[in-house]
Design a protein around this motif. Structure first.
Motif, PDB file in Angstrom:
ATOM      1  N   ILE A 144       6.714 -57.619 -16.364  1.00  0.00           N
ATOM      2  CA  ILE A 144       6.044 -56.321 -16.526  1.00  0.00           C
ATOM      3  C   ILE A 144       5.396 -56.291 -17.905  1.00  0.00           C
ATOM      4  O   ILE A 144       6.061 -56.521 -18.922  1.00  0.00           O
ATOM      5  CB  ILE A 144       7.019 -55.128 -16.407  1.00  0.00           C
ATOM      6  CG1 ILE A 144       7.764 -55.149 -15.074  1.00  0.00           C
ATOM      7  CG2 ILE A 144       6.252 -53.816 -16.551  1.00  0.00           C
ATOM      8  CD1 ILE A 144       8.737 -53.999 -14.915  1.00  0.00           C
ATOM      9  N   ARG A 145       4.109 -56.017 -17.919  1.00  0.00           N
ATOM     10  CA  ARG A 145       3.400 -55.801 -19.179  1.00  0.00           C
ATOM     11  C   ARG A 145       3.001 -54.337 -19.212  1.00  0.00           C
ATOM     12  O   ARG A 145       2.131 -53.902 -18.464  1.00  0.00           O
ATOM     13  CB  ARG A 145       2.173 -56.699 -19.264  1.00  0.00           C
ATOM     14  CG  ARG A 145       1.471 -56.622 -20.607  1.00  0.00           C
ATOM     15  CD  ARG A 145       0.478 -57.749 -20.748  1.00  0.00           C
ATOM     16  NE  ARG A 145      -0.097 -57.801 -22.063  1.00  0.00           N
ATOM     17  CZ  ARG A 145      -0.834 -58.802 -22.517  1.00  0.00           C
ATOM     18  NH1 ARG A 145      -1.040 -59.846 -21.731  1.00  0.00           N
ATOM     19  NH2 ARG A 145      -1.348 -58.786 -23.726  1.00  0.00           N
ATOM     20  N   LEU A 205       9.367 -57.881 -29.665  1.00  0.00           N
ATOM     21  CA  LEU A 205       8.632 -57.461 -28.473  1.00  0.00           C
ATOM     22  C   LEU A 205       9.471 -57.675 -27.216  1.00  0.00           C
ATOM     23  O   LEU A 205       9.511 -56.827 -26.315  1.00  0.00           O
ATOM     24  CB  LEU A 205       7.319 -58.242 -28.376  1.00  0.00           C
ATOM     25  CG  LEU A 205       6.358 -57.833 -27.258  1.00  0.00           C
ATOM     26  CD1 LEU A 205       5.922 -56.387 -27.439  1.00  0.00           C
ATOM     27  CD2 LEU A 205       5.145 -58.752 -27.236  1.00  0.00           C
ATOM     28  N   ASP A 206      10.167 -58.797 -27.173  1.00  0.00           N
ATOM     29  CA  ASP A 206      11.038 -59.066 -26.027  1.00  0.00           C
ATOM     30  C   ASP A 206      12.143 -58.020 -25.926  1.00  0.00           C
ATOM     31  O   ASP A 206      12.496 -57.578 -24.825  1.00  0.00           O
ATOM     32  CB  ASP A 206      11.648 -60.460 -26.145  1.00  0.00           C
ATOM     33  CG  ASP A 206      10.616 -61.565 -25.905  1.00  0.00           C
ATOM     34  OD1 ASP A 206       9.561 -61.253 -25.317  1.00  0.00           O
ATOM     35  OD2 ASP A 206      10.867 -62.705 -26.314  1.00  0.00           O
ATOM     36  N   ASN A 207      12.703 -57.626 -27.072  1.00  0.00           N
ATOM     37  CA  ASN A 207      13.778 -56.626 -27.064  1.00  0.00           C
ATOM     38  C   ASN A 207      13.268 -55.272 -26.574  1.00  0.00           C
ATOM     39  O   ASN A 207      13.935 -54.581 -25.800  1.00  0.00           O
ATOM     40  CB  ASN A 207      14.385 -56.486 -28.461  1.00  0.00           C
ATOM     41  CG  ASN A 207      15.172 -57.711 -28.870  1.00  0.00           C
ATOM     42  OD1 ASN A 207      15.674 -58.439 -28.013  1.00  0.00           O
ATOM     43  ND2 ASN A 207      15.284 -57.950 -30.165  1.00  0.00           N
ATOM     44  N   VAL A 208      12.076 -54.885 -27.049  1.00  0.00           N
ATOM     45  CA  VAL A 208      11.500 -53.607 -26.604  1.00  0.00           C
ATOM     46  C   VAL A 208      11.205 -53.652 -25.115  1.00  0.00           C
ATOM     47  O   VAL A 208      11.475 -52.695 -24.371  1.00  0.00           O
ATOM     48  CB  VAL A 208      10.218 -53.292 -27.415  1.00  0.00           C
ATOM     49  CG1 VAL A 208       9.502 -52.083 -26.826  1.00  0.00           C
ATOM     50  CG2 VAL A 208      10.559 -53.040 -28.874  1.00  0.00           C
ATOM     51  N   LYS A 215      15.172 -52.097 -18.612  1.00  0.00           N
ATOM     52  CA  LYS A 215      16.507 -51.554 -18.339  1.00  0.00           C
ATOM     53  C   LYS A 215      16.424 -50.070 -18.008  1.00  0.00           C
ATOM     54  O   LYS A 215      17.117 -49.576 -17.102  1.00  0.00           O
ATOM     55  CB  LYS A 215      17.406 -51.781 -19.555  1.00  0.00           C
ATOM     56  CG  LYS A 215      18.836 -51.293 -19.358  1.00  0.00           C
ATOM     57  CD  LYS A 215      19.669 -51.567 -20.599  1.00  0.00           C
ATOM     58  CE  LYS A 215      21.079 -51.019 -20.422  1.00  0.00           C
ATOM     59  NZ  LYS A 215      21.911 -51.241 -21.631  1.00  0.00           N
ATOM     60  N   ASP A 216      15.558 -49.339 -18.709  1.00  0.00           N
ATOM     61  CA  ASP A 216      15.387 -47.911 -18.421  1.00  0.00           C
ATOM     62  C   ASP A 216      14.834 -47.707 -17.009  1.00  0.00           C
ATOM     63  O   ASP A 216      15.288 -46.812 -16.270  1.00  0.00           O
ATOM     64  CB  ASP A 216      14.448 -47.298 -19.463  1.00  0.00           C
ATOM     65  CG  ASP A 216      14.190 -45.824 -19.202  1.00  0.00           C
ATOM     66  OD1 ASP A 216      15.151 -45.036 -19.260  1.00  0.00           O
ATOM     67  OD2 ASP A 216      13.020 -45.463 -18.944  1.00  0.00           O
TER      68      ASP A 216
END
Length: 699
Positions: free
Chosen positions: A601-602, A539-542, A548-549
């Motif tokens: 950000i969620r 989840l952290d990676n996503v 980043k986007d």
């Protein structure tokens, strides 16, 4: 035949020629006159094969009860048979009339457990100075036996089974012809209490570790989706060649010359010698390719008595030495894969007659792995899958199979599945040689069709790891895995989705009265430590990729969002840009700063929440709210995107609000709309307009 014993107190309820199985559906062959079915008077073996339908994952040997290893003694033999007769016919009128009421149902595997437990108690009596027969024993002796079992280190669940058998014997004692200690050895206590086997909220079944689950499922899908077409094509080619093969070698020289005249025909060689000057010819396959049965491969054996054979062999060897060889004579080019060493090429060095044995087995095992891994079916239910199993159940593809556990009626059930499992079942059906079952031996029809799910999983792991050099698949750790562990794992993963408990209960077949799930369902879905860590990292990676986007879009001058929350995010991105320029940094520097900067950000469907979960200042959702114990952060279900200072409306959210505004206007302008429904639509319209107004002000 039952021989009267001096200890018998009364005649038994049934005659010695009575069938053991009564009141149940027999197999057709067991209904024929003179059929060999178990009877009470059979003192050596009760064989239920061909009498009662045997579960597909149960071996024929487990469908027999042997009165041996201590049960040959006439007393113990008769006691065991009488008790088992009652267990198998617990609803028979004569049993009920005797006042004996046993719970549950009797099947041959249950009788085998009873036989094992009676052997244990008889052995304990001999080893501890008790009389040879229990006619002089007391309930205290039975309690000492159970204490000894627990002291020997037996698992509580195993001890519970022994206690249950002894308690049932006490219940059945009034109907037995032989003496048995009178009374329940543990009055007022259940077998679970005696064995101290208290069920916990957590299911004891472990989940498959993520480090094993992912490479295993990926490998299974690769074999089913990518490699299966090549294997099935080779198998079809072999069947065609064998059906057309001639048993006579008459005309083989002319055929060989004609075969060589076609440039695409190459001499098949064994994989181990491929590429070498003296490559070893695969004579059996060459004979088959020429149109002759492989038993005629001796036609190419050098012989001083037959110069024609010698000339043929020399012709083949000289042609092979020129390089006109192949290891892919059956398939042509195979699917290409990227290998661990960075090279690309075919996934297999060459499929021949010998390799087909292992590859078809691997396909069946891969299909089993996918079905057990993704369907939540029990091992027994998967083995019961018959040909053409995919049906439509409530407009969704499903597997039709039979539920075995907890019932003797074998009810038909459905398990919903996705596309990959449909493909996997089609492949398993293609390689199965059983007339009915999908998961069965793939090379012989002489067996009873029983295969072991645990062995299939272990075999597939070994096969994948042994062939990684060619297939390019990830290595699968050889951890402890069993079929029921995948059921637990999939239930836990499904529980990650809101309100999934009912669906999980239906798929697991955990149905309770007035509900579609029970406590066991919750236990199966409970979190696992390794998976919790993995999912948190994933989840952290996503989340980082999405942040980043957003940063890259903001840097490129694109609009990334509206509202007070969006402004804080933009300010943070601007600060990062300033720092990157000050350091003369590049994209790697920006990535590092993005990971270390506290950007909260969620991402959501209607907006993005920028509240700090550890300190959600200004979160409207927490105003006048009852916060559940242990909860940290905002309450998603109370989110107000139009009012909250942490709300960030992204460009991707705008079409939803625009559509929602038009829908509410349509409802409001409908004359027949009830007043209460119109009031609700007006409130929804106000919220939507406030959100769109926020967007307009930001622009």
């Amino acid at each position: 035949m039952i021989i009267p014993l001096p200890q018998q107190r009364r005649p038994f309820l049934f005659r010695d020629d009575e069938p053991v199985v009564r009141g149940r559906a027999l197999l057709p062959e067991a209904r024929e006159p003179g059929a060999n079915i178990p009877r009470l008077g059979d003192t050596r073996t009760w064989d239920f094969n061909g009498v009662l339908k045997r579960p597909a994952n149960v071996n024929a040997s487990e469908w027999k009860v042997h009165f041996s290893h201590g049960l040959e003694d006439p007393y113990w033999n008769l006691l065991a048979r009488e008790f088992m007769m009652i267990v198998m016919n617990r609803r028979h009128p004569v049993v009920l009339k005797s006042g004996v009421v046993l719970e549950g149902s009797g099947i041959p595997t249950t009788l085998n457990h009873i036989a094992s437990r009676l052997r244990a108690v008889a052995r304990w009596g001999r080893e501890n100075g008790r009389s040879a027969h229990p006619d002089t024993w007391t309930a205290a002796d039975l309690r000492q036996h159970i204490t000894a079992l627990a002291g020997d280190g037996l698992a509580p669940e195993t001890v519970r089974g022994h206690v249950g058998t002894l308690k049932n014997l006490a219940i059945a004692e009034p109907a037995l012809s032989l003496p048995w200690p009178t009374g329940d050895p543990w009055p007022g206590q259940s077998a679970r209490d005696v064995a101290r086997s208290r069920p916990g909220k957590a299911v004891a079944t472990p989940a498959v570790p993520p480090k094993t689950w992912f490479p295993l499922i990926r490998a299974a899908w690769a074999y089913i989706h990518d490699f299966a077409p090549d294997i099935l094509r080779a198998d079809s080619r072999i069947r065609q060649l064998r059906s057309e093969a001639s048993l006579s070698v008459v005309g083989i020289d002319a055929r060989l010359e004609q075969w060589f005249d076609e440039p695409e025909n190459k001499i098949p060689v064994h994989v181990a010698s491929a590429g070498e000057p003296d490559a070893q010819v695969n004579w059996n396959l060459l004979t088959l390719l020429l149109g002759y049965d492989s038993i005629n491969s001796s036609a190419f054996t050098a012989s001083a008595r037959d110069p024609l054979k010698t000339r043929r062999r020399e012709l083949i060897l000289s042609t092979a030495a020129e390089g006109r060889t192949t290891t892919h004579a059956l398939t042509g080019e195979l699917a290409q894969v990227a290998r661990p060493d960075g090279t690309a090429g075919p996934w297999h060095p060459g499929i021949d007659l010998r390799a087909m044995t292992d590859l078809k087995t691997a396909l069946r095992n891969a299909a089993f792995t996918l079905v057990v891994g993704l369907s939540m079916m029990r091992d027994s239910e998967i083995h019961e899958i018959l040909r053409d199993p995919v049906v439509e159940h409530y407009n969704t593809p499903a597997i039709a199979s039979t539920k075995i556990k907890g019932t003797i009626n074998r009810p038909g059930k459905h398990w919903w599945i996705a596309g990959p499992l449909v493909e996997a079942l089609a492949v398993a059906e293609a390689v199965s040689v059983h007339s009915e079952r999908v998961f069965a031996p793939v090379h012989t029809s002489k067996q009873d069709g029983t295969i072991d799910g645990t062995l299939m999983l272990a075999s597939f792991v070994r096969f994948v790891n042994a062939n990684r050099t060619w297939t390019g698949l990830d290595e699968i750790p050889t951890t402890y895995i069993r079929p029921h562990m995948f059921r637990r794992t999939m239930a836990m993963l499904t529980d990650q989705f809101p309100n999934s408990e009912i669906a999980t209960g239906i798929q697991l077949k955990h149905l309770a009265t007035r509900a579609l799930a029970n406590a066991t369902t919750r236990g199966y879905a409970a979190s696992d430590k390794e998976w919790a860590e993995y999912l948190e990292d994933a989840l952290d990676n996503v989340k980082f990729r999405k942040i980043k986007d957003l940063y890259e879009r903001h840097t490129a001058g694109e609009e990334i969002g509206f509202g007070p929350g969006a402004e804080r995010v933009k300010d943070a991105f601007d600060q990062i840009n300033v720092t990157v320029k000050a350091r003369n940094g590049d994209a790697r520097t920006a990535d590092s700063l993005l990971r270390t900067t506290r950007i909260h950000i969620r991402f959501g469907m209607l907006n993005n929440c920028t509240a700090d979960h550890t300190n959600p200042v200004g979160a409207v959702c927490l105003e006048n709210a009852i916060i559940p114990e242990g909860h940290v952060g905002p309450l998603d279900e109370r989110c107000r995107p139009d009012r909250c200072a942490n709300s960030m409306i992204g460009p991707e959210h705008l079409p939803i609000y625009d559509s929602h505004q038009r829908k509410q206007l349509e409802l409001i302008n409908t004359p027949s709309m009830p007043r209460c429904r119109r009031d609700l639509a007006e409130r929804e319209l106000d919220i939507t307009r406030n959100v769109l107004k926020m967007v307009g002000e930001s622009q």
